[in-house]
Design an enzyme around this catalytic site. Structure first.
Site, PDB file in Angstrom:
ATOM      1  N   GLU A  83       0.814  -1.218   0.000  1.00 12.33           N
ATOM      2  CA  GLU A  83       0.000   0.000   0.000  1.00 12.33           C
ATOM      3  C   GLU A  83       0.851   1.274   0.000  1.00 12.33           C
ATOM      4  O   GLU A  83       0.349   2.355  -0.304  1.00 12.33           O
ATOM      5  CB  GLU A  83      -0.912   0.018   1.236  1.00 12.33           C
ATOM      6  CG  GLU A  83      -1.993  -1.048   1.249  1.00 12.33           C
ATOM      7  CD  GLU A  83      -3.117  -0.765   0.260  1.00 12.33           C
ATOM      8  OE1 GLU A  83      -3.113   0.316  -0.362  1.00 12.33           O
ATOM      9  OE2 GLU A  83      -3.986  -1.629   0.097  1.00 12.33           O
ATOM     10  N   GLU A 114       7.158 -22.323   7.425  1.00 10.33           N
ATOM     11  CA  GLU A 114       7.369 -21.515   8.626  1.00 10.33           C
ATOM     12  C   GLU A 114       8.291 -22.194   9.635  1.00 10.33           C
ATOM     13  O   GLU A 114       8.805 -21.549  10.547  1.00 10.33           O
ATOM     14  CB  GLU A 114       6.035 -21.191   9.286  1.00 10.33           C
ATOM     15  CG  GLU A 114       5.338 -22.359   9.942  1.00 10.33           C
ATOM     16  CD  GLU A 114       4.081 -21.911  10.679  1.00 10.33           C
ATOM     17  OE1 GLU A 114       4.087 -22.022  11.909  1.00 10.33           O
ATOM     18  OE2 GLU A 114       3.128 -21.457  10.034  1.00 10.33           O
TER      19      GLU A 114
END
Length: 301
Positions: A83, A114
């Protein structure tokens, strides 16, 4: 793994009956828990402020802000980073988001990614991490191996390290310069950290990136003056920002925006100072992009 010791993995005593409630009562339970999130974030403002100051200083010197996480945490980092270019006109390289398992993991879980600490290190090496950069490790548990591996490597090469977790005294704390730990308590559904923990992480990331952009002069008053007018909505937003900042008429605003190739910051400075474009550009460069600083410089001439 000792999940039972993690606050985020606890069983919430206030939602034990959530599967028996009416839809409206069920949603009220969720909403009641969500109300706790901003209060938990508020307690961490001193640490968030430290993170903002560190990141702003590093970025001013050419460093990068790199978010890194797995699952929900990784996706939130990517969202915040993506953004910044349209909102604040940043180079896409300046603020980056990395997720365990790569771009595929944005939409679909990549099993085992992960749990690989070497993978976190490798992902940063591939991006040529340097001591000028800032790495923000995001993990609700504070113990995700992928994130810990990345932070350990970051620390070794001298990059600044920031941790975001929803558990106190987690493993991550040992590897970071600043620890941000909004403790939101057990989730509505046990272990579903995309809920309160994810919301807390999103709020913290909003504060970090927005705070850094303000510190870098990309905000004048409360207006995003480096917005990129890349679509119709943003073109209208650019015009409105200039109008709010200057009070000029629409014809003048459109003319100068066209002259500056829709450089909102430069347009505002030209209107407020009545300078010609080349002189306004030099003044803005001298002020390092800060409109307020440029205006003060112009007044003292």
């Amino acid at each position: 793994m000792n999940l039972e010791k993690l606050i985020t993995e606890g069983r919430n005593p206030d939602t034990l009956d959530i599967d028996k409630l009416s839809t409206e009562d069920m949603l009220r339970k969720i909403n009641d828990e969500d109300k706790k999130v901003p209060l938990a974030v508020e307690k961490e403002i001193p640490n968030i402020a430290k993170a903002v100051d560190i990141a702003a200083e590093r970025l001013k010197k050419g460093g990068r802000l790199i978010y890194l996480g797995a699952g929900t945490s990784g996706r939130l980092g990517i969202l915040d980073a993506s953004e910044c270019p349209p909102t604040y006109g940043t180079d896409p390289e300046m603020i980056q988001g990395i997720i365990a398992g790569g771009d595929t993991a944005i939409r679909k879980a990549v099993e085992g990614a992960e749990d690989n600490s070497e993978l976190g290190k490798r992902d940063l090496i591939e991006r040529n991490l340097s001591s000028k950069d800032v790495v923000v490790g995001i993990a609700a548990s504070g113990r995700t191996p992928y994130v810990l591996g990345a932070l350990q490597y970051s620390k070794e090469i001298g990059a600044s390290t920031i941790g975001i977790s929803c558990n106190l005294n987690c493993e991550m704390k040992k590897l970071v310069d600043v620890m941000i730990a909004p403790v939101v308590g057990p989730e509505v559904i046990m272990g579903s950290t995309r809920m309160k923990a994810g919301t807390a992480q999103k709020l913290v990331l909003n504060m970090i990136s927005t705070g850094v952009m303000i510190k870098l002069g990309k905000v004048y008053s409360n207006l995003m003056v480096d917005v990129q007018a890349t679509n119709e909505k943003l073109i209208h937003r650019a015009k409105r920002i200039v109008k709010l900042a200057t009070g000029a008429d629409d014809v003048t605003i459109e003319r100068i925006l066209n002259e500056t190739d829709y450089n909102v910051k430069l347009t505002i400075l030209i209107i407020l100072t009545s300078l010609e474009k080349p002189e306004a550009q030099k003044l803005l460069e001298k002020a390092e992009g800060y409109i307020e600083k440029a205006l003060k410089e112009n007044r003292t001439k």
